[in-house]
Motif scaffolding. Structure first.
Motif, PDB file in Angstrom:
ATOM      1  N   THR A   1     -25.970  -8.743 -38.903  1.00 10.07           N
ATOM      2  CA  THR A   1     -27.320  -8.933 -39.445  1.00 10.07           C
ATOM      3  C   THR A   1     -28.327  -9.191 -38.321  1.00 10.07           C
ATOM      4  O   THR A   1     -29.523  -8.939 -38.490  1.00 10.07           O
ATOM      5  CB  THR A   1     -27.367 -10.091 -40.464  1.00 10.07           C
ATOM      6  OG1 THR A   1     -27.017 -11.314 -39.817  1.00 10.07           O
ATOM      7  CG2 THR A   1     -26.414  -9.829 -41.623  1.00 10.07           C
ATOM      8  N   LEU A   2     -27.853  -9.688 -37.186  1.00 11.58           N
ATOM      9  CA  LEU A   2     -28.736  -9.879 -36.030  1.00 11.58           C
ATOM     10  C   LEU A   2     -29.287  -8.540 -35.529  1.00 11.58           C
ATOM     11  O   LEU A   2     -30.317  -8.498 -34.852  1.00 11.58           O
ATOM     12  CB  LEU A   2     -27.982 -10.569 -34.883  1.00 11.58           C
ATOM     13  CG  LEU A   2     -27.469 -11.990 -35.151  1.00 11.58           C
ATOM     14  CD1 LEU A   2     -26.640 -12.481 -33.963  1.00 11.58           C
ATOM     15  CD2 LEU A   2     -28.617 -12.945 -35.425  1.00 11.58           C
TER      16      LEU A   2
ATOM     17  N   ASP B   1     -22.272 -11.064 -35.450  1.00 12.62           N
ATOM     18  CA  ASP B   1     -23.022 -11.012 -36.707  1.00 12.62           C
ATOM     19  C   ASP B   1     -23.915  -9.776 -36.720  1.00 12.62           C
ATOM     20  O   ASP B   1     -24.918  -9.702 -36.002  1.00 12.62           O
ATOM     21  CB  ASP B   1     -23.863 -12.288 -36.842  1.00 12.62           C
ATOM     22  CG  ASP B   1     -24.660 -12.345 -38.137  1.00 12.62           C
ATOM     23  OD1 ASP B   1     -24.562 -11.402 -38.944  1.00 12.62           O
ATOM     24  OD2 ASP B   1     -25.383 -13.337 -38.331  1.00 12.62           O
TER      25      ASP B   1
ATOM     26  N   HIS C   1     -30.315  -6.658 -28.234  1.00  9.89           N
ATOM     27  CA  HIS C   1     -30.210  -7.756 -29.206  1.00  9.89           C
ATOM     28  C   HIS C   1     -28.804  -8.350 -29.235  1.00  9.89           C
ATOM     29  O   HIS C   1     -28.624  -9.530 -29.536  1.00  9.89           O
ATOM     30  CB  HIS C   1     -30.554  -7.259 -30.618  1.00  9.89           C
ATOM     31  CG  HIS C   1     -32.026  -7.194 -30.880  1.00  9.89           C
ATOM     32  ND1 HIS C   1     -32.838  -8.297 -30.825  1.00  9.89           N
ATOM     33  CD2 HIS C   1     -32.818  -6.148 -31.208  1.00  9.89           C
ATOM     34  CE1 HIS C   1     -34.079  -7.936 -31.098  1.00  9.89           C
ATOM     35  NE2 HIS C   1     -34.101  -6.636 -31.332  1.00  9.89           N
TER      36      HIS C   1
END
Length: 212
Positions: free
Chosen positions: A203-204, A201, A91
């Motif tokens: 939160t990704l 980030d 991710h």
């Protein structure tokens, strides 16, 4: 006197990338752009070059150096990664994240953290650096180009060359970098730990930012 290669940020000249790779294969230390800031890089397996890199930064063997990899297939060679960690890495890469992982035996012991046997690894999202890594053919050992006694990375290639002209063999100039550090996540334990909140980030990755 260090060389300065002015490389186009979108269409890097193959000839200059080839010369840069040759300088690194010959044991040179170079300043290169990344998706966070300029970094010092050298050949992973060259003990003398790695020691020179540490001397320029004036850091000891407890300072985590980072392996810059082209993709996750290279990363798996140098770090032990389980399925959960791999999904998280997928991710986040390529991008402005540095991951602290358990090092494999492929990483020379002198390059991993002396007490923890860990290594920093990342896959940068920067066209010039990606193409240089492809030309070089293996990961590069790296550290952020922060001068000794200072806290900010240098971001102007001409200034880097002038300041370190007797210590660096090459400065690759493709313009200014974002000047935001990578987000550092420690994956060497049971759960991910955010060590430094930076450009990446979290939160990704399903993690909660440090200031929340």
């Amino acid at each position: 006197m260090s060389q300065l290669f002015e490389v186009h940020p979108d269409n890097p000249q193959p000839r200059l990338l080839k010369q840069a790779a040759q300088i690194l294969h010959a044991g040179g230390v170079a300043a290169v752009p990344t998706d966070s800031s300029y970094a010092l890089v050298c050949h992973l397996d060259d003990k003398g070059a790695a020691e020179k890199l540490r001397r320029i930064r004036q850091v000891d063997d407890k300072h985590h150096l980072t392996l810059l990899c082209r993709d996750l297939s290279e990363l798996a060679t140098y770090a032990r990664v389980d399925n959960r960690q791999y999904r998280l890495l997928k991710h986040a890469t390529p991008g402005p994240f540095t991951f602290i992982l358990e090092a494999t035996k492929e990483v020379p012991r002198r390059l991993s953290h002396p007490s923890r046997r860990t290594i920093g690894l990342r896959v940068p999202e920067h066209k010039v650096l990606q193409l240089l890594l492809a030309e070089f053919g293996q990961p590069l050992l790296a550290t952020t180009l922060i001068p000794p006694g200072e806290h900010e990375a240098m971001n102007e290639p001409q200034d880097i060359r002038e300041r370190f002209q007797k210590q660096l063999q090459l400065v690759v100039d493709s313009g200014a970098c974002p000047m935001q550090p990578t987000t550092v996540i420690d994956l060497s334990g049971d759960e991910p730990v955010i060590v430094r909140q930076g450009r990446g980030d979290v939160t990704l990755l399903g993690l909660t930012p440090l200031d929340d």
